[in-house]
Design a protein around this motif. Structure first.
Motif, mmCIF file in Angstrom:
data_model
loop_
_atom_site.group_PDB
_atom_site.id
_atom_site.type_symbol
_atom_site.label_atom_id
_atom_site.label_comp_id
_atom_site.label_asym_id
_atom_site.label_seq_id
_atom_site.Cartn_x
_atom_site.Cartn_y
_atom_site.Cartn_z
ATOM 1 N N UNK A 10 37.626 20.500 -12.629
ATOM 2 C CA UNK A 10 37.356 18.952 -12.782
ATOM 3 C C UNK A 10 36.402 18.469 -11.445
ATOM 4 N N UNK A 11 36.580 19.041 -10.484
ATOM 5 C CA UNK A 11 35.796 18.557 -9.255
ATOM 6 C C UNK A 11 34.544 19.519 -8.824
ATOM 7 N N UNK A 12 34.068 20.206 -9.885
ATOM 8 C CA UNK A 12 32.885 21.090 -9.579
ATOM 9 C C UNK A 12 31.790 20.149 -9.274
ATOM 10 N N UNK A 48 31.287 9.009 -9.989
ATOM 11 C CA UNK A 48 32.402 9.357 -11.189
ATOM 12 C C UNK A 48 32.737 8.443 -12.253
ATOM 13 N N UNK A 49 33.165 8.927 -13.275
ATOM 14 C CA UNK A 49 33.981 8.451 -14.487
ATOM 15 C C UNK A 49 34.945 8.962 -15.059
ATOM 16 N N UNK A 50 35.492 8.599 -15.930
ATOM 17 C CA UNK A 50 36.608 8.910 -16.891
ATOM 18 C C UNK A 50 37.777 9.511 -15.774
ATOM 19 N N UNK A 51 38.102 8.771 -14.649
ATOM 20 C CA UNK A 51 39.094 9.090 -13.649
ATOM 21 C C UNK A 51 38.665 10.483 -12.972
ATOM 22 N N UNK A 52 37.452 10.550 -13.002
ATOM 23 C CA UNK A 52 37.103 11.996 -12.134
ATOM 24 C C UNK A 52 36.842 13.049 -12.918
ATOM 25 N N UNK A 53 37.164 12.811 -14.183
ATOM 26 C CA UNK A 53 36.782 14.107 -15.118
ATOM 27 C C UNK A 53 35.441 14.048 -15.665
ATOM 28 N N UNK A 74 28.006 13.503 -17.788
ATOM 29 C CA UNK A 74 28.820 14.970 -17.755
ATOM 30 C C UNK A 74 30.341 14.824 -17.952
ATOM 31 N N UNK A 75 30.980 15.437 -18.747
ATOM 32 C CA UNK A 75 32.304 15.384 -18.756
ATOM 33 C C UNK A 75 32.914 16.692 -18.931
ATOM 34 N N UNK A 76 34.153 16.818 -18.476
ATOM 35 C CA UNK A 76 34.855 18.111 -18.224
ATOM 36 C C UNK A 76 36.148 18.208 -19.161
ATOM 37 N N UNK A 77 35.842 19.426 -20.091
ATOM 38 C CA UNK A 77 37.105 19.570 -20.942
ATOM 39 C C UNK A 77 38.251 20.464 -20.325
ATOM 40 N N UNK A 78 39.344 19.716 -19.745
ATOM 41 C CA UNK A 78 40.233 20.530 -19.070
ATOM 42 C C UNK A 78 40.820 21.764 -19.797
ATOM 43 N N UNK A 86 24.725 15.702 -21.195
ATOM 44 C CA UNK A 86 23.766 14.961 -21.963
ATOM 45 C C UNK A 86 22.820 14.452 -21.100
ATOM 46 N N UNK A 87 21.513 14.545 -21.634
ATOM 47 C CA UNK A 87 20.579 14.057 -20.967
ATOM 48 C C UNK A 87 19.777 12.761 -21.669
#
Length: 162
Positions: A10-12, A48-53, A74-78, A86-87
């Motif tokens: 999530x922090x990548x 950052x958005x989504x609480x850092x995700x 960018x969003x991270x799927x935990x 997405x661009x």
């Protein structure tokens, strides 16, 4: 980039949060055996958005034919451990590009998608690396043979604005 110690992923992209000057190099023609590069400057601001995700960046690309704006989401799927990217090109505000998906392995981000370019089916690759401390690099490449051969067609070198 503190990627090797990150167990969740999530922090990548935390290395990328902030404001950047950008040096762009882009092929004048893609998938045409072109060796001529266009060079231009830009600016990027990442939050950052989504609480850092996730994160979003706002880009100004100062191309020789005229500046334009674009955004990356960018969003991270935990659960899956992957990022989706997405661009959104400000010149075409009703279209999102096909999402790139991937992750960081050994301090390199690798993201892929199937797409089309000029009516031709292609595989797209984004690579994120850190060639110098606090100076990330993004590269885009296209493949017309399912990833056997790649043509790098756009490189962005980022320099943090203090």
């Amino acid at each position: 980039m503190n990627i090797t110690t990150n167990t969740t992923g999530v922090a990548d992209f935390d290395f990328f949060i902030g404001n950047w000057k950008v040096k762009h190099r882009r092929l004048k023609e893609r998938l045409a055996n072109c060796q001529d590069w266009l060079e231009f400057d830009g600016n990027t601001s990442v939050s950052k958005i989504l609480g850092g995700a996730g994160n979003v960046d706002d880009n100004l690309l100062d191309m020789p034919g005229g500046a334009y704006r674009a955004a990356t989401l960018r969003s991270f799927d935990v659960e899956k451990g992957i990022w989706s990217i997405w661009w959104l090109d400000g010149r075409y505000p009703t279209q999102l590009d096909v999402p790139m998906q991937g992750s960081f392995v050994n301090s390199e981000g690798q993201f892929y998608a199937n797409d089309t370019y000029a009516g031709q089916a292609i595989r797209v690759r984004f690579l994120w690396s850190m060639p110098a401390p606090d100076q990330p690099r993004w590269e885009q490449a296209f493949s017309v043979d399912a990833g056997t051969h790649w043509e790098t067609n756009w490189v962005m070198d980022f320099h943090r604005i203090k």
